[in-house]
Every structure is written in structure tokens, then in C-alpha cells.
Design a protein around this motif. Sequence first.
Motif, PDB file in Angstrom:
ATOM      1  N   GLY A   1      30.863  29.376  44.170  1.00 25.93           N
ATOM      2  CA  GLY A   1      30.756  30.276  43.022  1.00 25.93           C
ATOM      3  C   GLY A   1      31.980  30.288  42.132  1.00 25.93           C
ATOM      4  O   GLY A   1      31.940  30.841  41.021  1.00 25.93           O
ATOM      5  N   LEU A   2      33.102  29.713  42.586  1.00 27.32           N
ATOM      6  CA  LEU A   2      34.315  29.699  41.770  1.00 27.32           C
ATOM      7  C   LEU A   2      34.279  28.535  40.772  1.00 27.32           C
ATOM      8  O   LEU A   2      33.845  27.430  41.094  1.00 27.32           O
ATOM      9  CB  LEU A   2      35.559  29.566  42.645  1.00 27.32           C
ATOM     10  CG  LEU A   2      35.859  30.711  43.618  1.00 27.32           C
ATOM     11  CD1 LEU A   2      37.151  30.432  44.382  1.00 27.32           C
ATOM     12  CD2 LEU A   2      35.956  32.049  42.885  1.00 27.32           C
TER      13      LEU A   2
ATOM     14  N   LEU B   1      38.585  37.790  38.357  1.00 27.06           N
ATOM     15  CA  LEU B   1      39.116  37.371  39.660  1.00 27.06           C
ATOM     16  C   LEU B   1      38.110  37.706  40.749  1.00 27.06           C
ATOM     17  O   LEU B   1      37.626  38.838  40.833  1.00 27.06           O
ATOM     18  CB  LEU B   1      40.440  38.085  39.951  1.00 27.06           C
ATOM     19  CG  LEU B   1      41.739  37.436  39.492  1.00 27.06           C
ATOM     20  CD1 LEU B   1      42.923  38.265  39.958  1.00 27.06           C
ATOM     21  CD2 LEU B   1      41.861  36.008  39.995  1.00 27.06           C
ATOM     22  N   GLN B   2      37.839  36.714  41.606  1.00 23.70           N
ATOM     23  CA  GLN B   2      36.858  36.896  42.659  1.00 23.70           C
ATOM     24  C   GLN B   2      37.494  37.097  44.035  1.00 23.70           C
ATOM     25  O   GLN B   2      37.010  37.884  44.830  1.00 23.70           O
ATOM     26  CB  GLN B   2      35.937  35.667  42.715  1.00 23.70           C
ATOM     27  CG  GLN B   2      35.160  35.409  41.445  1.00 23.70           C
ATOM     28  CD  GLN B   2      33.969  36.322  41.325  1.00 23.70           C
ATOM     29  OE1 GLN B   2      33.098  36.342  42.200  1.00 23.70           O
ATOM     30  NE2 GLN B   2      33.914  37.088  40.244  1.00 23.70           N
TER      31      GLN B   2
ATOM     32  N   LEU C   1      46.374  39.394  35.586  1.00 22.88           N
ATOM     33  CA  LEU C   1      45.082  38.788  35.271  1.00 22.88           C
ATOM     34  C   LEU C   1      43.973  39.824  35.203  1.00 22.88           C
ATOM     35  O   LEU C   1      43.088  39.764  34.337  1.00 22.88           O
ATOM     36  CB  LEU C   1      44.744  37.712  36.302  1.00 22.88           C
ATOM     37  CG  LEU C   1      45.655  36.482  36.292  1.00 22.88           C
ATOM     38  CD1 LEU C   1      45.235  35.506  37.376  1.00 22.88           C
ATOM     39  CD2 LEU C   1      45.656  35.809  34.927  1.00 22.88           C
ATOM     40  N   LEU C   2      44.014  40.795  36.096  1.00 22.36           N
ATOM     41  CA  LEU C   2      43.017  41.854  36.042  1.00 22.36           C
ATOM     42  C   LEU C   2      43.150  42.675  34.768  1.00 22.36           C
ATOM     43  O   LEU C   2      42.153  43.045  34.139  1.00 22.36           O
ATOM     44  CB  LEU C   2      43.145  42.759  37.272  1.00 22.36           C
ATOM     45  CG  LEU C   2      42.729  42.136  38.611  1.00 22.36           C
ATOM     46  CD1 LEU C   2      43.043  43.089  39.758  1.00 22.36           C
ATOM     47  CD2 LEU C   2      41.246  41.776  38.596  1.00 22.36           C
ATOM     48  N   ALA C   3      44.382  42.959  34.355  1.00 25.28           N
ATOM     49  CA  ALA C   3      44.604  43.704  33.112  1.00 25.28           C
ATOM     50  C   ALA C   3      44.113  42.923  31.896  1.00 25.28           C
ATOM     51  O   ALA C   3      43.683  43.505  30.897  1.00 25.28           O
ATOM     52  CB  ALA C   3      46.084  44.025  32.954  1.00 25.28           C
TER      53      ALA C   3
ATOM     54  N   GLY D   1      39.469  32.176  41.394  1.00 25.50           N
ATOM     55  CA  GLY D   1      40.151  32.493  42.644  1.00 25.50           C
ATOM     56  C   GLY D   1      41.624  32.217  42.464  1.00 25.50           C
ATOM     57  O   GLY D   1      42.017  31.462  41.564  1.00 25.50           O
ATOM     58  N   ILE D   2      42.452  32.818  43.287  1.00 26.28           N
ATOM     59  CA  ILE D   2      43.890  32.611  43.124  1.00 26.28           C
ATOM     60  C   ILE D   2      44.581  32.447  44.471  1.00 26.28           C
ATOM     61  O   ILE D   2      44.250  33.132  45.438  1.00 26.28           O
ATOM     62  CB  ILE D   2      44.529  33.769  42.327  1.00 26.28           C
ATOM     63  CG1 ILE D   2      45.989  33.465  42.009  1.00 26.28           C
ATOM     64  CG2 ILE D   2      44.380  35.087  43.068  1.00 26.28           C
ATOM     65  CD1 ILE D   2      46.581  34.372  40.957  1.00 26.28           C
TER      66      ILE D   2
END
Length: 413
Positions: free
Chosen positions: A149-150, A100-101, A93-95, A66-67
Motif C-alpha cells: 500500500g505504500l 504518513l502510514q 510531515l504530519l503538519a 512510510g518513513i
Amino acid sequence: MISNLVFKNTVLLSVLLIVSCSSSGKNIENRENKIKITSEKPNQGIQTGAENYTAYLPLLKDKKVGIVTNQTGVLNYYSPEETQVNLNIVDFLLAKKINLQKIFAPEHGFRGTADAGEHVVDGKDTKTGLPIISLYGDNKKPKAEQLAGLDVLVFDLQDVGARFYTYISSLHYIMEACAENNIQLIVLDRPNPNGNIVDGPSLEKEFTSFVGMHPIPILHGMTIGEHAQMINGEKWLKNEVKCKLTVIPCLNYKHDMFYSLPMKPSPNLPNDQAINLYASLCLFEGTNVSVGRGTEKQFQIYGSPFLPKSEFSFTPIPNFGAKEPLYKNQLCYGEDLTKAAKVSKLELKWIIKAYNETSDKTKFFNPFFTKLSGTKKLQQQIEAGTSDTDIRKSWEKGLKDFKEMRKKYLIYE
């Protein structure tokens, strides 16, 4: 909180520290291996914690992440063509295929468009499809079910070095929630644009609020990563719990360096001048004086209808960051500080001058002033006509004690 903006010393390898943000990874995903970060950047070669990515990407691999971030969570890259690219931490981060949730957004929201104090609702980021959870209003501290869940939470927000700027208050609650739910927190550090200034009255415990949660002076001279270490070390979290904290440090940075923010930290801090004057002028938010919300010179001017007529005046109108500004459509007289010299302390001369010149002193202060100053004494001193010099003398012991405590948590010179 209250404001908006723009923004060297290698750190020992044994120091670890970290954070994260959001937007769409589509533009960079196919050329990910070609993108490079140069060692020399604008801002005198300073690299933020987010740009120090080799220190934190391994910590996120195969984790549910999580961010906590907003529009200030940007990375400065150069493309193969040496074209400067600013990427949001979420996109980055996605790249990099980080799992990421969800995104947690502080005051002003994920995109930084909400007014100070405005209620920000939960939602979904239209660019990434990630759920957004607001950390303002009634949900300042993430609930256990929101963290379920994180494995790790990344924190990447640009602070401006003032106690009442609420990103450090959000940091406090994030740390507390992570400690209670056994989740690692990685703070991606960023320079403090007022990092060489330690000044002002220290917060007294009975005046603790979301605009002042820790017994520190108004200008604390720490980065958000250093502040996180202090929160942990001084056991300021509820029940003295301790967060599993990792700070990803800035590189090539020292506290006395000039740093111009690449993004507004909030809607009403539009430039370097506003950020430098913010702590001094923010005290006006506890008075009947406007700091320019509803103009294009927020936190660079001040005035009210109750100050003497002068050559300088302004009329606030609704705009981005101020839907209902103080004294909307009313003529205000005051002072233009857009060309004022950079301040190196908490400057009191403007609020003292305004108090002395206001038409009705009984209506000058409101209860918010005590929350901002963190003490009743400052208002009492101004009302009693105490000089700037004598007011400052009353801060000396508190500042000395704080600076001694602060030494234990500094990452940078």
C-alpha cells in the motif's frame, strides 16, 4: 552497531535527493505558515536534507508514505520570534499534511532508547498513533506485507561514517526491499561528522555481516546519501536489483566541515568526542576491553580489570544504553581520552597498547573482532607485533581502489 552524539556548498539544482521521521504535529500545525527556515543556521549554515524540504515535499504530495527514522530525524527551525525549534521529521510531515502510514525503526528503536544489539519490538508511537515496525533483530529487511500500500519510503537517519555503524546496513535492506516491491526511496541526506576521514582495512567478502555489509574501509568518508548511490551503482543489492532512489542533498556542506550533531545518534554516543573516537575505540568491542558502556564517558575511555593499575580507573554500572555493561561493578584500569586531540584517521595506538599490556593475551580478542575489522589480518598483525606504520601500509591498495570508486558517488566536495 555500537554507540551516541551531537552535530556549506550549494548543490546543483539537477541533483535530487530525500528522507523522513516521527512525533506529534499538534504543536506546529496551527502555526505552520508562520514557521520559516533561515538560510543561516548554527553549524556554519549547513542545512540537512530534511531541512531542504522544498525539494522533497512535492514528491510526497498525494502519496502513501512510510518513513525510516528515529530520534536523529530532526529539523532545525526558527520561529517568528527567532526562537530555535528542533522538530522531528514525523511531526513536520504530519503538519504538512503528508499521508504518513507507518514508521520503520532501526537498531536502538524509534526513540533511540534501546541498547546496542537489544531486541526491539513492533508497536505504536504514543504521540502520533502511527504503527512502528522494528528493522532490527529478525526483521532487518521489511517484508512485502509491511510495505503493501505504500507509494514511497522516506529514509532519514544520522550516520557517523563508520562501516560497522548499522544504519547503513539498514539502508541496504531498505533499498533492497524497495527495489523488490517497486517502491520509490527518498533519502534525506545528513552530514557525516567524520566525513573527511577515509581509513582502515577494507571488508573482505567472507566476513560480511550486519556490522559490515559492503567492501569498504572502516571509515568511508561518505554521507548516507552518497553511500546509497554507491550501493545502487556497484550493484550490491541481492540479485543486483536497483532501487528507485532519490537523494535530497544537504545544502552549504563540504566533507571537511565540522558538524556537531543536534541529537545523540544512539545511546552510547553522547557527544562530538565520542563520535570522533568511535571508529577507533569500537574495535575494542571485539576484545575483553570496555569502551565505557555503563559510564557517562562512553567511547571516550577504555579499560579492563586485566590492564595494569594506573591513575585512571572506572567502574561500569547499569545506565541508559547499557543495562548489563561489560565488567558491571568491577574496577577497570585504562585510559581517559575525553581530552584527547581530535583524530583524523583510524587510530590504532590504543588497541595496540592495550594488547601489549593485558595480563593474558590469549583472552584479549574474541570472534567479533574479525567482524568489526572485516579481515583476520588486523588481529594477526597486532598479535605479531607489527608496527602501526606497517599495518597502515597493508591498507594502501585497498584505500586507493576505494577512493577511486568513491569519486563516482560523491555529492559534495
